[in-house]
Design an enzyme around this catalytic site. Structure first.
Site, PDB file in Angstrom:
ATOM      1  CB  SER A  90      16.254   0.233  -2.763  1.00 61.08           C
ATOM      2  OG  SER A  90      15.601   1.200  -2.077  1.00 61.08           O
ATOM      3  N   GLY A  91      18.045  -1.014  -4.952  1.00 55.85           N
ATOM      4  CA  GLY A  91      18.771  -2.226  -5.454  1.00 55.85           C
ATOM      5  C   GLY A  91      20.130  -1.911  -5.757  1.00 55.85           C
ATOM      6  CD  GLU A 139      20.138   8.585  -8.708  1.00 58.95           C
ATOM      7  OE1 GLU A 139      19.194   9.356  -9.373  1.00 58.95           O
ATOM      8  OE2 GLU A 139      19.832   7.414  -8.907  1.00 58.95           O
ATOM      9  N   GLY A 173      -6.179   2.023 -12.168  1.00 52.88           N
ATOM     10  CA  GLY A 173      -6.948   1.407 -11.000  1.00 52.88           C
ATOM     11  C   GLY A 173      -5.999   0.470 -10.306  1.00 52.88           C
ATOM     12  CD  GLU A 192      -0.124   2.321  -2.152  1.00 53.07           C
ATOM     13  OE1 GLU A 192       0.146   1.327  -1.631  1.00 53.07           O
ATOM     14  OE2 GLU A 192       0.490   2.893  -2.918  1.00 53.07           O
ATOM     15  N   GLY A 248       0.263   3.080 -14.560  1.00 50.27           N
ATOM     16  CA  GLY A 248       1.229   2.176 -14.497  1.00 50.27           C
ATOM     17  C   GLY A 248       2.771   2.762 -14.740  1.00 50.27           C
ATOM     18  CG  ASP A 253      10.827  -1.168  -9.865  1.00 54.07           C
ATOM     19  OD1 ASP A 253      11.070  -2.186  -9.092  1.00 54.07           O
ATOM     20  OD2 ASP A 253      10.010  -0.448  -9.167  1.00 54.07           O
ATOM     21  CB  ALA A 307       0.905  -4.213   1.955  1.00 53.49           C
ATOM     22  CG  HIS A 358      -9.983 -12.705  22.751  1.00 51.25           C
ATOM     23  ND1 HIS A 358     -10.837 -12.639  21.637  1.00 51.25           N
ATOM     24  CD2 HIS A 358     -10.765 -12.425  24.008  1.00 51.25           C
ATOM     25  CE1 HIS A 358     -12.071 -12.041  22.124  1.00 51.25           C
ATOM     26  NE2 HIS A 358     -11.981 -12.127  23.423  1.00 51.25           N
TER      27      HIS A 358
END
Length: 453
Positions: A14-15, A35, A176, A182, A263, A304, A342, A436
């Site tokens: 993406s970057g 790539e 962890g 996920e 990691g 990254d 998230a 509400h």
């Protein structure tokens, strides 16, 4: 000196793609990219996109159960992994094609092979060609880390999860962090008996403590066997292809598959960075300044591989800022402050700003928090709870952090991030009229702090 290109990008994620497209289409640069695997990088091919689709798939089992409580006559006969994976593969192929076309349409020349640095202005392609560029951008991302003592024993990483021919009956997940959590939730939701082992005292290190404890409790309630304060001692491949795992508590158990989510590290190995004189951090990541420039003036790095904030939108912002700076005449630094994130567990966890622990180190705070059973699942007899929390500066009333554990938390945090970026105070939140009945309304109905000081 005459160069073959104005910019050569190593890495089609993406970057790198964003930087290449902007440099070519808006900066008028002659751009090439290499790539070695598939265009789209980790996020599109073996990260965010396939993971989120698996999250959706895993969530439908609970949805069917809930539907019965709402009067629907439904029956689930099981999850068809092969059918799902076929559609997943087709979608990833479609996205890969879109990334390739968009880059080429912008004028980027793509080499579908590995490229390494030969010197500050030269890249060496796998086929032996040497190409020169005025500027080189390293955008090779990260790669999963497996402890050396367990490497080569056939265990999986997040790269291989999407390529399984069939779902295992049992799975041991080591780690962890958000990737481990996920996949524990996803695989458990698809019918796999999951044990997650983490050596730390609590999962999701670095997140707010209330968020961590809430997610851990919900994972356990869903059926994930979560073992914290426990580490893997040995791993043995059995004759039948299964694994025998021994832990620090003296246990020895057998599992169909083992997944290491321990990691990620910068993907810098064998790129020729040292030979070109590029300085690296102790963890192997490329060292850059605020402009994403390395110590070698012609070489930059984004995403990254620099180990700043390992999130796709951040890599995109860094790539765009680089292109604007170097080729667009608009000096721009990527803004790394108040970046929301998230964790796609069930329920989701989302956060922006400071944790309570971080904020307390800066001065007195007020903590506003609520936990409750949401209407939708409570009606169906569910016991799951959501958690919403605001960390507020006691002196200025500014909201320093927002932390949510709830279905759709990632959708909510996006708008909370806008408020925090604008410098919203707790009084600003209080002035907002609630929508509400929703879960999200509770974030503007928090009146009394649960903790101060």
């Amino acid at each position: 000196m005459t160069f073959d290109y104005d910019l050569f990008v190593i890495g089609g994620g993406s970057g790198g793609v964003r930087a290449a497209r902007i440099a070519a289409s808006e900066g008028g640069a002659r751009v090439a990219m290499a790539e070695e695997y598939r265009m789209g990088g980790t996020c599109v091919i073996r990260g965010c996109v396939p993971k989120k689709l698996m999250v959706f798939a895993a969530g439908h089992g609970a949805t069917l159960e809930e539907a019965r409580a709402y009067g629907w006559q439904v029956e689930a006969t099981g999850f068809d992994w092969r059918a799902f994976r076929a559609k997943l593969d087709a979608e990833l192929t479609r996205l890969e094609g879109a990334y390739t076309r968009n880059a080429e349409n912008a004028g980027v020349e793509i080499f579908h092979q590995r490229a390494t640095l030969a010197d500050p202005h030269t890249v060496l392609l796998a086929d032996g060609r040497r190409l020169t560029a005025r500027h080189i951008l390293i955008a090779t991302g990260g790669t999963p880390f497996v402890p050396p003592e367990f490497d080569g024993q056939g265990a999986m990483t997040s790269n291989e999860v999407f390529l399984m021919d069939e779902l295992p009956g049992t799975m041991l997940i080591i780690g962890g962090g958000f990737i481990a959590c996920e996949f524990a939730c996803v695989l458990q939701g698809l019918g796999v008996a999951v044990t997650q082992m983490y050596r730390g005292a609590q999962i999701l290190r670095g997140f707010d403590d209330d968020l961590r404890h809430t997610v851990a409790a919900e994972m356990g309630a869903q059926g994930v066997t979560l073992e914290v304060g426990t580490d893997l001692v040995s791993l043995e491949r059995l004759p039948d292809g299964r694994y025998a795992a021994s832990d620090t508590n003296g246990g020895r158990r057998e599992f169909d598959r083992v997944l290491f989510a321990t990691g990620r590290v910068a993907n810098t190995g064998g790129l020729g960075l040292e030979a070109a004189g590029v300085a690296l951090q102790e963890n192997g990541a490329v060292k850059v300044d605020g402009w994403s420039q390395t110590n070698i003036p012609s070489i930059y790095a984004v995403g990254d591989v620099t180990d700043r904030i390992q999130l796709t939108p951040v890599a995109i912002r860094e790539g765009h800022a680089f292109a604007d700076t170097v080729f667009g005449g608009k000096p721009t630094q990527a803004d790394h402050a108040l970046v929301a994130s998230a964790v796609f567990t069930r329920p989701e966890a989302a956060t922006v700003g400071l944790t309570e622990e971080e904020a307390r180190r800066e001065g007195p705070v007020k903590i506003f928090m609520t936990s409750f059973r949401p209407m939708q699942t409570a009606f169906a007899g569910g016991t799951s709870k959501v958690m919403m929390k605001l960390v507020v500066c006691a002196a200025s009333d500014r909201v320093l952090g927002c932390h949510i554990v709830a279905p759709g938390a990632a959708e909510m945090i996006q708008f909370a991030a806008v408020a925090l970026k604008m410098g919203a105070t707790k009084a600003d939140f209080d002035r907002v009229v609630a929508v509400h009945p929703t879960m999200a309304e509770e974030i503007v109905l928090l009146r009394k702090p649960v903790r101060e000081g």
